[in-house]
Write an enzyme that holds these catalytic residues in place. Structure first.
Site, PDB file in Angstrom:
ATOM      1  N   TYR A 103     -79.568 111.377 -63.022  1.00 19.87           N
ATOM      2  CA  TYR A 103     -80.502 110.316 -62.641  1.00 19.87           C
ATOM      3  C   TYR A 103     -80.254 109.864 -61.206  1.00 19.87           C
ATOM      4  O   TYR A 103     -79.133 109.588 -60.797  1.00 19.87           O
ATOM      5  CB  TYR A 103     -80.358 109.110 -63.581  1.00 19.87           C
ATOM      6  CG  TYR A 103     -81.190 107.917 -63.165  1.00 19.87           C
ATOM      7  CD1 TYR A 103     -82.565 107.906 -63.389  1.00 19.87           C
ATOM      8  CD2 TYR A 103     -80.611 106.827 -62.522  1.00 19.87           C
ATOM      9  CE1 TYR A 103     -83.344 106.828 -63.000  1.00 19.87           C
ATOM     10  CE2 TYR A 103     -81.385 105.740 -62.122  1.00 19.87           C
ATOM     11  CZ  TYR A 103     -82.748 105.756 -62.365  1.00 19.87           C
ATOM     12  OH  TYR A 103     -83.515 104.704 -61.959  1.00 19.87           O
ATOM     13  N   GLY A 109     -86.353 104.767 -62.474  1.00 24.31           N
ATOM     14  CA  GLY A 109     -86.953 103.919 -63.499  1.00 24.31           C
ATOM     15  C   GLY A 109     -87.743 104.749 -64.490  1.00 24.31           C
ATOM     16  O   GLY A 109     -87.281 105.796 -64.967  1.00 24.31           O
TER      17      GLY A 109
END
Length: 503
Positions: free
Chosen positions: A46, A53
C-alpha cells in the site's frame, strides 16, 4: 532509539536550541529506506505501488510511482481557515521529523534533512487550521507541510509570507525529490495534532501555575481561613492533583499575616461569646474554599495529557509500518489520532472549568454583596460617574461562555468520509485546535483576574501583612498594567500582561 520529553521540546520551541538529527537517526532512516526499496520490488504494498485510501485497489505502474507521491501531496493540500502561527507550524515539523527519524516510515534521508533545514532556518509552512479529520493522519495539514518541502505553495519567513520556491533558492535549500513512499510518509501521521497538543500542555501548565498563585492571593486579601488548603484536610482525599495544589498554596502563603487560623477565631470562646450573627463568612464561597478540589482534577488532566502527547511524539504514526527487525511491512492503523483526541477533549474541559472558576473569582471581587469588603466593581473613583472594572467583567464572562461552547468533545464527532474508507475518525486536530482556543481564552480571563486582584489589594492596603509571593505578583501585574485612577481602556495593557503570563 531517541526519545524526547516535554522539557526538551519546550527548549526546541522557545529558545535557539533547535531540534537536530543525530547520526544514529540518519543511519536508521537510511537502513529502513534501503530495506523497503529492496523488499518492495516484487510485492504489492500500500502506498508504494497502489493508489491511496479507497483507490488502493488500483495497482500503479512502475513508471508512475514518483508521480503517485507528488499527486498525493498536491491533491490533499486543500485546507482552509486561518494559518497556524509560526510556533504551531514549528511544533508540527518537530513532531513529524521525530516520528520519521525512527525509521518505521522508511522516508528517505533527504526528507529528514529537508525538514531539519526548515527548522534550522525558521522557515514555516503555511498550514491551515481546517481540513484534518485525524484518522489517516493529519492528511490535509501535513500535505501543506509536504507542499513546502517539495518547493511549492507558500511559507512564512521572518514574519513575511513568501513563495516557497523563491525562498528555498535564496537559502540554498533543495526541494525534496520524492522517492519510494516519501509523500505518504510525510502525510500519514498524527504529527499536526500532536504538535499542537504539546503546545497545549506547555501553555496549560503555565495557566495552572498562575491560576494557583492568583487563587492564593485572593484567599489572602479576603482573609480566608487556612484549613481549606491545609495538609491534613487535603490528605483525607487520595488525589495527587488536589495534594499538589494545596501544597503550592501553602508554599505561596507561608509568610502571610492575613490568612486566618480557625482555632484563633471561631474556636475561641472569647471571640464568639454572645454573638448571634457573624458578618464574616463562617465558610468561604466555593470559588475560594474549594480551590484544591476544583483545580486538582485539572492538574491531573494536564499531567495525563503530557504523558499521552509525549508517547505519541515518540511513536510511529504511519501506515504501513516498516519493521526491519522482522523483515516485514505491517498494515494497520497507527495513523489514528484517538489517543490525542481524547486527551485534548479532557484537557479543554479542564481548562474550561478553570475559566469558570477564574470568572467566578472575578465576580466575587467585583460584587460587594458577595465579598462585603470592597466597593462595587473595585471602583476607585466616584460611583455613578466612574465605573471601575465593570467593563472587563463582560469580556471575562464572554470568554468563559465561549469556552463552554468549545468544550463539547470533538472525538465523538466522527463523520464517515473518503468513500467510507475512513468510517470512524478521531477529529484529533480539531480537538487540539479547539483546546488551543480554550487556552487562549483562559489566559484572557486570567489577565482580568490579575487586574482585579491588583485593584483589590491596593484598595485594601495592609501591604506589610501580605505574603512575599503576593507582593511579587502585584509588582509583576503593575509592570504591565499601571494603576489608573480614572476610567480607562485596559485592552492594550491586558494584552501585554497575557504575553508575560504565557511565556
Amino acid at each position: 532509539m531517541r526519545n524526547l520529553d516535554l522539557i526538551e521540546v519546550e527548549k526546541n520551541l522557545y529558545s535557539d536550541e533547535k531540534y537536530q538529527l543525530n547520526d544514529d537517526q540518519l543511519e536508521q532512516a537510511q537502513k529502513s529506506f534501503d530495506f523497503l526499496q529492496h523488499f518492495s520490488e516484487d510485492k504489492l504494498i500500500y502506498g508504494i505501488n497502489t493508489g491511496f485510501g479507497p483507490m488502493a485497489q488500483y495497482r500503479i505502474r512502475k513508471d508512475q510511482l514518483k508521480d503517485l507521491q507528488y499527486n498525493l501531496i498536491r491533491s490533499h493540500a486543500n485546507g482552509l481557515g486561518e494559518y497556524f502561527p509560526d510556533l504551531y507550524s514549528h511544533a508540527t515539523m518537530i513532531s513529524r521529523l521525530h516520528s520519521l527519524s525512527m525509521g518505521y516510515s522508511a522516508a528517505s534521508p533527504d526528507v529528514l534533512k529537508s525538514l531539519e533545514a526548515f527548522i534550522r532556518n525558521s522557515v514555516y509552512p503555511l498550514i491551515p487550521a481546517h481540513g484534518g479529520v485525524g484518522a489517516s493522519g493529519d492528511l490535509v495539514q501535513l500535505a501543506h507541510l509536504g507542499q513546502a518541502l517539495i518547493g511549492e505553495g507558500r511559507v512564512r519567513y521572518r514574519g513575511e509570507e513568501r513563495d516557497t520556491k523563491t525562498l528555498l533558492r535564496e537559502l540554498n535549500i533543495a526541494p525534496v525529490d520524492l522517492k519510494l513512499r516519501d509523500g505518504l510518509a510525510i502525510l500519514n501521521g498524527t504529527s499536526c495534532m500532536t504538535g499542537i497538543g504539546i503546545l497545549n500542555v506547555i501553555r496549560a501548565k503555565r495557566l495552572m501555575k498562575w491560576s494557583i498563585a492568583a487563587a492564593s492571593l485572593l484567599n489572602e486579601i479576603t482573609e480566608s481561613y487556612s484549613d481549606a488548603f491545609s495538609e491534613t484536610l487535603n490528605a483525607a482525599k487520595k488525589h495527587t492533583g488536589q495534594h499538589q495544589v494545596a501544597r503550592e498554596m501553602r508554599k505561596l502563603l507561608i509568610d502571610s499575616k492575613l490568612i486566618r487560623k480557625r482555632p484563633e477565631h471561631l474556636f475561641n470562646g472569647d471571640e464568639i461569646k454572645d454573638t448571634y450573627f457573624f458578618t464574616d463568612k463562617i465558610q468561604e464561597y466555593y470559588s475560594l474554599r474549594c480551590v484544591p478540589q476544583i483545580i486538582g482534577p485539572i492538574y491531573d488532566a494536564i499531567e495525563n495529557a503530557e504523558i499521552v502527547v509525549i508517547n505519541e511524539l515518540n511513536s510511529a504514526s504511519d501506515n504501513p509500518i516498516v519493521c526491519m527487525s522482522e523483515r516485514d511491512v505491517l498494515h494497520g492503523g497507527n495513523f489514528h489520532g484517538d489517543y490525542v483526541s481524547f486527551e485534548m477533549d479532557k484537557l479543554k474541559i479542564g481548562i474550561t472549568k478553570l475559566s469558570i472558576l477564574l470568572e467566578r473569582q472575578i465576580n466575587y471581587l467585583l460584587n460587594p454583596a458577595l465579598n462585603g469588603k470592597f466597593p462595587a466593581f473595585l471602583n476607585k473613583g466616584i460611583p455613578g460617574l466612574n465605573y471601575g472594572l465593570q467593563g472587563v467583567q463582560f469580556t471575562a464572562v464572554s470568554n468563559a461562555a465561549e469556552n463552554q461552547s468549545l468544550s463539547f468533545p470533538a472525538s465523538i464527532h466522527s463523520i464517515s468520509n473518503n468513500g467510507d474508507n475512513q468510517d470512524v475518525v478521531s477529529m484529533g486536530t480539531n480537538a487540539s485546535w479547539m483546546t488551543k482556543r480554550v487556552i487562549d481564552n483562559g489566559f484572557e480571563i486570567l489577565s482580568i483576574k490579575m487586574l482585579t486582584l491588583a485593584h483589590a489589594l491596593e484598595i485594601k492596603g495592609n501591604y506589610e501583612k501580605v505574603s512575599s509571593a503576593g507582593i511579587s505578583l502585584l509588582e509583576q501585574i503593575r509592570q504591565e498594567i499601571p494603576d489608573f485612577k480614572e476610567d480607562t481602556s485596559y485592552s492594550v495593557h491586558l494584552r501585554k500582561l497575557i504575553k508575560k503570563l504565557d511565556q
